[in-house]
Design a protein around this motif. Structure first.
Motif, mmCIF file in Angstrom:
data_model
loop_
_atom_site.group_PDB
_atom_site.id
_atom_site.type_symbol
_atom_site.label_atom_id
_atom_site.label_comp_id
_atom_site.label_asym_id
_atom_site.label_seq_id
_atom_site.Cartn_x
_atom_site.Cartn_y
_atom_site.Cartn_z
ATOM 1 N N ALA A 71 33.623 -97.530 -21.261
ATOM 2 C CA ALA A 71 32.743 -96.448 -21.702
ATOM 3 C C ALA A 71 33.121 -95.136 -21.004
ATOM 4 N N ARG A 72 33.388 -95.178 -19.702
ATOM 5 C CA ARG A 72 33.768 -93.969 -18.964
ATOM 6 C C ARG A 72 35.105 -93.428 -19.454
ATOM 7 N N SER B 139 28.992 -94.340 -24.848
ATOM 8 C CA SER B 139 27.978 -95.141 -24.176
ATOM 9 C C SER B 139 28.429 -96.596 -24.075
ATOM 10 N N GLU B 140 27.830 -97.329 -23.143
ATOM 11 C CA GLU B 140 28.126 -98.756 -23.032
ATOM 12 C C GLU B 140 27.674 -99.503 -24.283
ATOM 13 N N ALA B 141 26.592 -99.011 -24.903
ATOM 14 C CA ALA B 141 26.115 -99.652 -26.137
ATOM 15 C C ALA B 141 27.161 -99.532 -27.241
ATOM 16 N N ALA B 142 27.823 -98.366 -27.308
ATOM 17 C CA ALA B 142 28.870 -98.167 -28.312
ATOM 18 C C ALA B 142 30.048 -99.104 -28.038
ATOM 19 N N VAL B 143 30.386 -99.270 -26.756
ATOM 20 C CA VAL B 143 31.476 -100.173 -26.388
ATOM 21 C C VAL B 143 31.128 -101.603 -26.792
ATOM 22 N N ARG C 70 39.859 -97.265 -33.036
ATOM 23 C CA ARG C 70 39.017 -97.286 -31.840
ATOM 24 C C ARG C 70 38.863 -98.714 -31.310
ATOM 25 N N GLU C 71 38.742 -99.693 -32.221
ATOM 26 C CA GLU C 71 38.626 -101.091 -31.781
ATOM 27 C C GLU C 71 39.901 -101.546 -31.081
ATOM 28 N N ARG C 72 41.058 -101.101 -31.575
ATOM 29 C CA ARG C 72 42.318 -101.423 -30.903
ATOM 30 C C ARG C 72 42.355 -100.788 -29.510
ATOM 31 N N GLU C 73 41.840 -99.567 -29.413
ATOM 32 C CA GLU C 73 41.808 -98.867 -28.129
ATOM 33 C C GLU C 73 40.933 -99.627 -27.132
ATOM 34 N N VAL C 74 39.771 -100.059 -27.598
ATOM 35 C CA VAL C 74 38.863 -100.830 -26.741
ATOM 36 C C VAL C 74 39.517 -102.139 -26.315
ATOM 37 N N LEU C 75 40.181 -102.811 -27.255
ATOM 38 C CA LEU C 75 40.838 -104.076 -26.935
ATOM 39 C C LEU C 75 41.963 -103.867 -25.919
ATOM 40 N N GLY C 76 42.683 -102.756 -26.049
ATOM 41 C CA GLY C 76 43.732 -102.456 -25.084
ATOM 42 C C GLY C 76 43.173 -102.288 -23.676
ATOM 43 N N LEU C 77 42.037 -101.636 -23.570
ATOM 44 C CA LEU C 77 41.400 -101.464 -22.261
ATOM 45 C C LEU C 77 40.859 -102.794 -21.740
ATOM 46 N N MET C 78 40.379 -103.642 -22.657
ATOM 47 C CA MET C 78 39.955 -104.984 -22.251
ATOM 48 C C MET C 78 41.138 -105.752 -21.671
ATOM 49 N N ALA C 79 42.315 -105.584 -22.302
ATOM 50 C CA ALA C 79 43.521 -106.276 -21.832
ATOM 51 C C ALA C 79 43.913 -105.807 -20.429
#
Length: 211
Positions: A168-169, A174-178, A150-159
């Protein structure tokens, strides 16, 4: 001098070193006592555990780093119960000069190996536990290995330039989870809150280099 909060381990190390002809000038059980004892006794080498009172987090390691900062010529051998890559890297990165070691406590069981490592550190060499070396090399080949899926997924979206709200969407969280995932991945990539440059940018660069 020895710093270890466990009385049995502390006395065991002291007795072992004395049997091999070394003088133990002090054996203490917490980080403040370690700092005071080094000032008082000016030892030739310090052996310290990573986790010690008062907080049982990384007081021993931070004391070792502080001692090295004050006197880069002071040899320090740090003992750890487990392979903790961040601690090992922090110690080694803080030690431009030689005379530093990071060993797992299991090595104490091999008396001759442990004493030899201590002698090498005292003579100005760098000694790192083989298990620590393997994991550090693996981490440096791919700094993203420590991230969860999940952290890799979030980092990919950050990229992709997504904001926390957009991430979050996309992930339906939630944004808090992000924010929690981002904080965790930044910590795992060794990007502390007080870093001078933009941590999100550096995290994205790490992602792109391994993509």
């Amino acid at each position: 001098m020895i710093a270890e909060d466990g009385l049995i381990v502390r006395e065991g190390i002291a007795g072992m070193l004395r049997r091999f002809g070394h003088e133990v000038v002090a054996a203490v059980g917490d980080a403040p006592a370690l700092m005071a004892a080094v000032t008082e006794h000016e030892p030739d080498v310090v052996v310290t555990d990573v986790r010690m009172p008062p907080g049982f987090s990384d007081e021993g390691l931070q004391a070792a780093i502080a001692l090295r900062a004050a006197d880069p010529s002071l040899p320090v051998l740090v003992l750890s119960q487990y392979v903790e890559q961040t601690y090992a890297a922090e110690l080694l990165d803080s030690a431009p000069a030689a005379g530093v070691g990071y060993l797992l406590k299991d090595r104490i069981g091999d008396v001759e190996e442990f004493v030899d490592a201590l002698v090498q550190v005292a003579s100005g060499r760098t000694v790192v536990d083989p298990d620590v070396v393997r994991q550090l090399l693996g981490r440096r080949r791919d700094p993203l290995q420590r991230l969860t899926a999940r952290e890799r997924e979030v980092l990919g979206l950050m990229a992709e330039g997504r904001s926390n709200a957009a991430i979050a969407r996309t992930l339906t969280v939630s944004e808090a989870a992000v924010a929690k995932h981002i904080g965790s991945l930044l910590a795992k990539l060794d990007l502390p809150p007080d870093a001078d440059d933009h941590r999100r940018v550096r995290a994205v660069l790490a992602y792109l280099r391994t993509g």
